[in-house]
Scaffold this motif. Structure first.
Motif, PDB file in Angstrom:
ATOM      1  N   VAL A 146       0.735  -1.207   0.026  1.00 47.51           N
ATOM      2  CA  VAL A 146      -0.161  -0.094   0.036  1.00 47.51           C
ATOM      3  C   VAL A 146       0.509   1.157   0.223  1.00 47.51           C
ATOM      4  O   VAL A 146       0.684   2.249  -0.751  1.00 47.51           O
ATOM      5  N   LYS A 147       2.037   1.397   0.830  1.00 47.16           N
ATOM      6  CA  LYS A 147       2.714   2.340   0.896  1.00 47.16           C
ATOM      7  C   LYS A 147       3.467   2.821  -0.482  1.00 47.16           C
ATOM      8  O   LYS A 147       3.631   3.984  -0.799  1.00 47.16           O
ATOM      9  N   ILE A 148       3.838   1.667  -1.063  1.00 50.84           N
ATOM     10  CA  ILE A 148       4.466   1.871  -2.469  1.00 50.84           C
ATOM     11  C   ILE A 148       3.512   2.733  -3.325  1.00 50.84           C
ATOM     12  O   ILE A 148       3.926   3.489  -3.962  1.00 50.84           O
ATOM     13  N   ILE A 149       2.094   2.535  -3.619  1.00 46.71           N
ATOM     14  CA  ILE A 149       1.353   3.140  -4.210  1.00 46.71           C
ATOM     15  C   ILE A 149       1.093   4.180  -3.826  1.00 46.71           C
ATOM     16  O   ILE A 149       0.829   5.319  -4.429  1.00 46.71           O
ATOM     17  N   GLU A 150       0.941   4.536  -2.370  1.00 51.70           N
ATOM     18  CA  GLU A 150       0.581   5.878  -1.743  1.00 51.70           C
ATOM     19  C   GLU A 150       1.518   6.757  -1.930  1.00 51.70           C
ATOM     20  O   GLU A 150       1.660   7.854  -1.996  1.00 51.70           O
ATOM     21  N   SER A 151       3.010   6.205  -2.314  1.00 51.12           N
ATOM     22  CA  SER A 151       4.013   6.983  -2.343  1.00 51.12           C
ATOM     23  C   SER A 151       4.022   7.926  -3.638  1.00 51.12           C
ATOM     24  O   SER A 151       4.634   8.894  -4.284  1.00 51.12           O
ATOM     25  N   LEU A 152       3.071   7.434  -4.354  1.00 51.48           N
ATOM     26  CA  LEU A 152       2.959   8.108  -6.012  1.00 51.48           C
ATOM     27  C   LEU A 152       1.546   8.999  -5.877  1.00 51.48           C
ATOM     28  O   LEU A 152       0.919   9.335  -7.024  1.00 51.48           O
ATOM     29  N   ILE A 278      -5.008  -3.637  -9.490  1.00 50.25           N
ATOM     30  CA  ILE A 278      -3.502  -3.000  -9.765  1.00 50.25           C
ATOM     31  C   ILE A 278      -2.642  -3.798  -8.830  1.00 50.25           C
ATOM     32  O   ILE A 278      -1.496  -4.172  -9.443  1.00 50.25           O
ATOM     33  N   LEU A 279      -2.901  -4.590  -7.780  1.00 50.75           N
ATOM     34  CA  LEU A 279      -2.159  -5.456  -6.932  1.00 50.75           C
ATOM     35  C   LEU A 279      -2.955  -6.337  -6.208  1.00 50.75           C
ATOM     36  O   LEU A 279      -4.080  -6.339  -6.122  1.00 50.75           O
ATOM     37  N   GLY A 280      -2.105  -7.576  -6.221  1.00 50.89           N
ATOM     38  CA  GLY A 280      -2.832  -8.736  -5.497  1.00 50.89           C
ATOM     39  C   GLY A 280      -1.846  -9.586  -4.884  1.00 50.89           C
ATOM     40  O   GLY A 280      -0.791  -9.473  -5.163  1.00 50.89           O
ATOM     41  N   GLY A 281      -2.161 -10.290  -3.760  1.00 51.41           N
ATOM     42  CA  GLY A 281      -1.396 -11.139  -2.993  1.00 51.41           C
ATOM     43  C   GLY A 281      -1.911 -11.878  -1.902  1.00 51.41           C
ATOM     44  O   GLY A 281      -3.004 -11.797  -1.745  1.00 51.41           O
ATOM     45  N   ALA A 302       2.049  -8.955  -5.770  1.00 52.96           N
ATOM     46  CA  ALA A 302       2.662  -8.684  -7.256  1.00 52.96           C
ATOM     47  C   ALA A 302       1.793  -7.399  -7.546  1.00 52.96           C
ATOM     48  O   ALA A 302       0.514  -7.369  -7.317  1.00 52.96           O
ATOM     49  N   CYS A 303       2.344  -6.403  -8.275  1.00 49.46           N
ATOM     50  CA  CYS A 303       1.783  -5.308  -8.724  1.00 49.46           C
ATOM     51  C   CYS A 303       1.916  -4.999 -10.063  1.00 49.46           C
ATOM     52  O   CYS A 303       3.174  -5.185 -10.559  1.00 49.46           O
ATOM     53  N   GLY A 304       1.020  -4.637 -11.105  1.00 53.13           N
ATOM     54  CA  GLY A 304       1.263  -4.492 -12.400  1.00 53.13           C
ATOM     55  C   GLY A 304       1.823  -3.139 -12.519  1.00 53.13           C
ATOM     56  O   GLY A 304       1.167  -2.077 -12.270  1.00 53.13           O
ATOM     57  N   LEU A 305       3.070  -3.027 -13.103  1.00 54.06           N
ATOM     58  CA  LEU A 305       3.690  -1.610 -13.425  1.00 54.06           C
ATOM     59  C   LEU A 305       2.680  -1.000 -14.652  1.00 54.06           C
ATOM     60  O   LEU A 305       2.568   0.358 -14.374  1.00 54.06           O
ATOM     61  N   GLU A 306       2.238  -1.617 -15.625  1.00 52.12           N
ATOM     62  CA  GLU A 306       1.650  -0.865 -16.768  1.00 52.12           C
ATOM     63  C   GLU A 306       0.332  -0.342 -16.018  1.00 52.12           C
ATOM     64  O   GLU A 306      -0.120   0.739 -16.438  1.00 52.12           O
ATOM     65  N   ARG A 307      -0.405  -1.022 -15.171  1.00 49.35           N
ATOM     66  CA  ARG A 307      -1.826  -0.549 -14.800  1.00 49.35           C
ATOM     67  C   ARG A 307      -1.343   0.478 -13.752  1.00 49.35           C
ATOM     68  O   ARG A 307      -2.108   1.453 -13.872  1.00 49.35           O
ATOM     69  N   LEU A 308      -0.414   0.499 -12.989  1.00 48.95           N
ATOM     70  CA  LEU A 308       0.051   1.646 -12.480  1.00 48.95           C
ATOM     71  C   LEU A 308       0.384   2.935 -12.952  1.00 48.95           C
ATOM     72  O   LEU A 308      -0.326   3.847 -12.841  1.00 48.95           O
ATOM     73  N   MET A 309       0.747   2.664 -14.250  1.00 49.58           N
ATOM     74  CA  MET A 309       1.414   3.913 -15.285  1.00 49.58           C
ATOM     75  C   MET A 309       0.023   4.540 -15.800  1.00 49.58           C
ATOM     76  O   MET A 309      -0.304   5.516 -15.887  1.00 49.58           O
ATOM     77  N   ILE A 310      -1.148   3.566 -16.013  1.00 48.54           N
ATOM     78  CA  ILE A 310      -2.524   4.172 -16.609  1.00 48.54           C
ATOM     79  C   ILE A 310      -2.837   4.870 -15.368  1.00 48.54           C
ATOM     80  O   ILE A 310      -3.334   5.921 -15.628  1.00 48.54           O
ATOM     81  N   ILE A 311      -3.084   4.389 -14.163  1.00 44.89           N
ATOM     82  CA  ILE A 311      -3.566   5.118 -13.146  1.00 44.89           C
ATOM     83  C   ILE A 311      -2.824   6.639 -13.085  1.00 44.89           C
ATOM     84  O   ILE A 311      -3.337   7.781 -12.925  1.00 44.89           O
ATOM     85  N   LEU A 312      -1.696   6.759 -13.071  1.00 43.97           N
ATOM     86  CA  LEU A 312      -0.735   7.850 -12.893  1.00 43.97           C
ATOM     87  C   LEU A 312      -1.092   8.988 -14.048  1.00 43.97           C
ATOM     88  O   LEU A 312      -1.117  10.021 -13.897  1.00 43.97           O
ATOM     89  N   GLU A 313      -1.202   8.339 -15.237  1.00 44.04           N
ATOM     90  CA  GLU A 313      -1.663   9.082 -16.464  1.00 44.04           C
ATOM     91  C   GLU A 313      -3.031   9.765 -16.143  1.00 44.04           C
ATOM     92  O   GLU A 313      -3.086  10.927 -16.437  1.00 44.04           O
TER      93      GLU A 313
END
Length: 418
Positions: A146-152, A278-281, A302-313
């Motif tokens: 969660v913290k990794i995603i929140e950091s963005l 975006i992330l599952g575990g 595991a977290c999907g980088l491409e999906r993360l990038m879609i969200i960031l966009e």
RNA sequence: GCGGGUAUAGCUCAGUUGGCAGAGCGUCAGAUUGUGGCUCUGAAUGUCGCGGGUUCGAGCCCCGCUACUCGCCCCA
């Protein structure tokens, strides 16, 4: 001649995107390092058998989505947990410490129909903590992801958590669930009918409204779990509360891999389309043993980088600018080109990011190029300058020009910035 | 494996009832014979996805194919 195109579901990562990925990867590695997770890299392909035994023969991934070759002997990795555990066992990592905390950033391969947020070659980052059954590591793992995603600064996220118990605890429940669902067999979809025999648990995360309704009054897995499992779960939840991690429990959250036991979790975003995860575990306490190792409990995500990038966009995330070049050298004429090359490499030895014109273009064209690169200085070397052993230094943002002796600059490249 | 949508310049896209292939951005050149950004002027770039059909005539209508894309299933 017909041009060749990249395989469907793959990406050309051009400079503009490569910069973004590099930024994200750096950020992610930094956080993993902060949490004392060490990087592990495994081969791009493994023995097919590893995924059959690890993920499960009946899962969609293994039954129809794997890129296999050499008579099905090898397979491009569709996920990273099984390979990491294989490496853990093969290299006897359990002899080094009671707990191994590992992370990875790697490409995965799944032969699915590509669509938004789903590619045949894609990047996942994730972590695995092997060796502890303690609820504290569940808390760290969920909090870390969660913290990794929140950091963005991503918003509109929700974290869902569930516990699905051990295979033993589940078996009693599954027969009850089967009994219950059998009564509604005619109202179930074709897929759910087959699942009823092969993998009834998966019916729980159906998206068909009619089936969801039927499930409303179905027996609850939670009621079949033993005391320790429930205690473990409530400890995880209160631990997350203590860290101010927001989540909701969801008894219908069952994940697509056979190896999960006990805690499972998922982060979903409203900013993704149909693929909202975006992330599952989750915890997988039997996988190490199942793959032939000395039994060891484990948990990962595991977290999907491409999906993360879609969200960031979608969030208009501002990636930091790349560093511009400091100096651009503009030669005019053949002799100047040779002198420029010498100077170019001298500046680089001094650690100054620089470039020059390689097309014998007009000075005008060269300045345009320098401007595009955001060069701070342009060094102009032409016949007039060579004659006098000097270089013309143009400071771009001020449009001012000065002269400097060629020898002085060669001896002390940093003279430019004083 | 199953559905929907789209395909025109390097990119984003217009293109009317079927009648000469277009714009913006980008690129290049000139205005400034060795000086960028801003401005102005000009230029280049097309197998209109591929193959067939209808028609005097097809980017436009019909059929087939391919690619891309979105969704179902599942997953990151």
């Amino acid at each position: 001649m017909k041009i060749l195109k990249k395989p469907a579901g793959t990406l050309d990562i051009l400079p503009v995107d490569a910069i973004k990925r590099k930024f994200l990867e750096d950020r992610i590695r930094k956080i993993f390092d902060l949490y004392n997770y060490a990087e592990v890299r495994t081969p791009s392909f493994e023995k097919t058998e590893l995924f059959r035994r690890g993920i499960g023969d009946e899962t969609d991934i293994v039954s129809k989505e794997m890129y296999s070759f050499k008579n099905d002997e090898f397979t491009l990795k569709p996920e990273m947990t099984a390979p990491v555990i294989r490496a853990y066992i093969e290299n006897s990592l359990f002899n080094r410490s009671g707990i191994q905390k590992l992370y990875y950033i790697a490409n995965m391969y799944r032969h699915e129909r590509p669509q938004s947020g789903r590619y045949r070659e894609f990047t996942q980052f994730g972590a695995e903590a092997i060796g502890s059954n303690d609820y504290s590591i569940d808390i760290e793992m969920i909090a870390l992801s969660v913290k990794i995603i929140e950091s963005l600064n991503i918003k509109n996220l929700s974290t869902k958590i569930n516990t699905i118990g051990s295979p033993d605890e589940r078996s009693r429940y599954l027969s009850e669930l089967k009994n219950y669902l059998s009564k509604y067999i005619n109202d179930l979809s074709e897929i759910s009918k087959t699942r009823l025999e092969k993998n009834p648990l998966r019916i729980l995360d159906t998206k068909i409204p009619a089936e969801i309704e039927i499930l409303e009054s179905a027996p609850l897995l939670y009621d079949f779990l033993n005391k320790q499992t429930k205690e473990h779960f409530s400890n995880v939840l209160s631990g997350l509360d203590g860290l101010d991690i927001k989540y909701s429990t969801d008894y219908r959250l069952v994940r697509g891999f056979d190896y999960y036991t006990s805690t499972t979790f998922e982060v979903i975003s409203d900013d993704l389309g149909a693929q909202n995860a975006i992330l599952g575990g989750g915890r997988y306490d039997n996988l190490v043993e199942q793959l032939g190792g000395k039994p060891a409990p484990a948990i990962g995500f595991a977290c999907g980088l491409e999906r993360l990038m879609i969200i960031l966009e979608k969030n208009d995330f501002k990636y930091p600018d790349e560093e511009n070049i400091k100096v651009y050298i503009s030669p005019i004429g053949d002799k100047a080109v040779k002198e420029s090359l010498k100077l170019l490499f001298r500046l680089r030895e001094a650690g100054i990011k620089c470039d020059m014109d390689f097309l014998s273009r007009s000075l005008k064209a060269q300045l345009k190029e320098a401007n595009k690169f955001g060069a701070e200085y342009v060094l102009i070397i032409g016949p007039e300058e060579l004659e006098r052993d000097i270089i013309k230094v143009k400071k771009m943002d001020e449009s001012t020009e000065s002269e400097i002796k060629l020898n002085d600059l060669t001896n002390k490249p940093n003279l430019l910035f004083q």
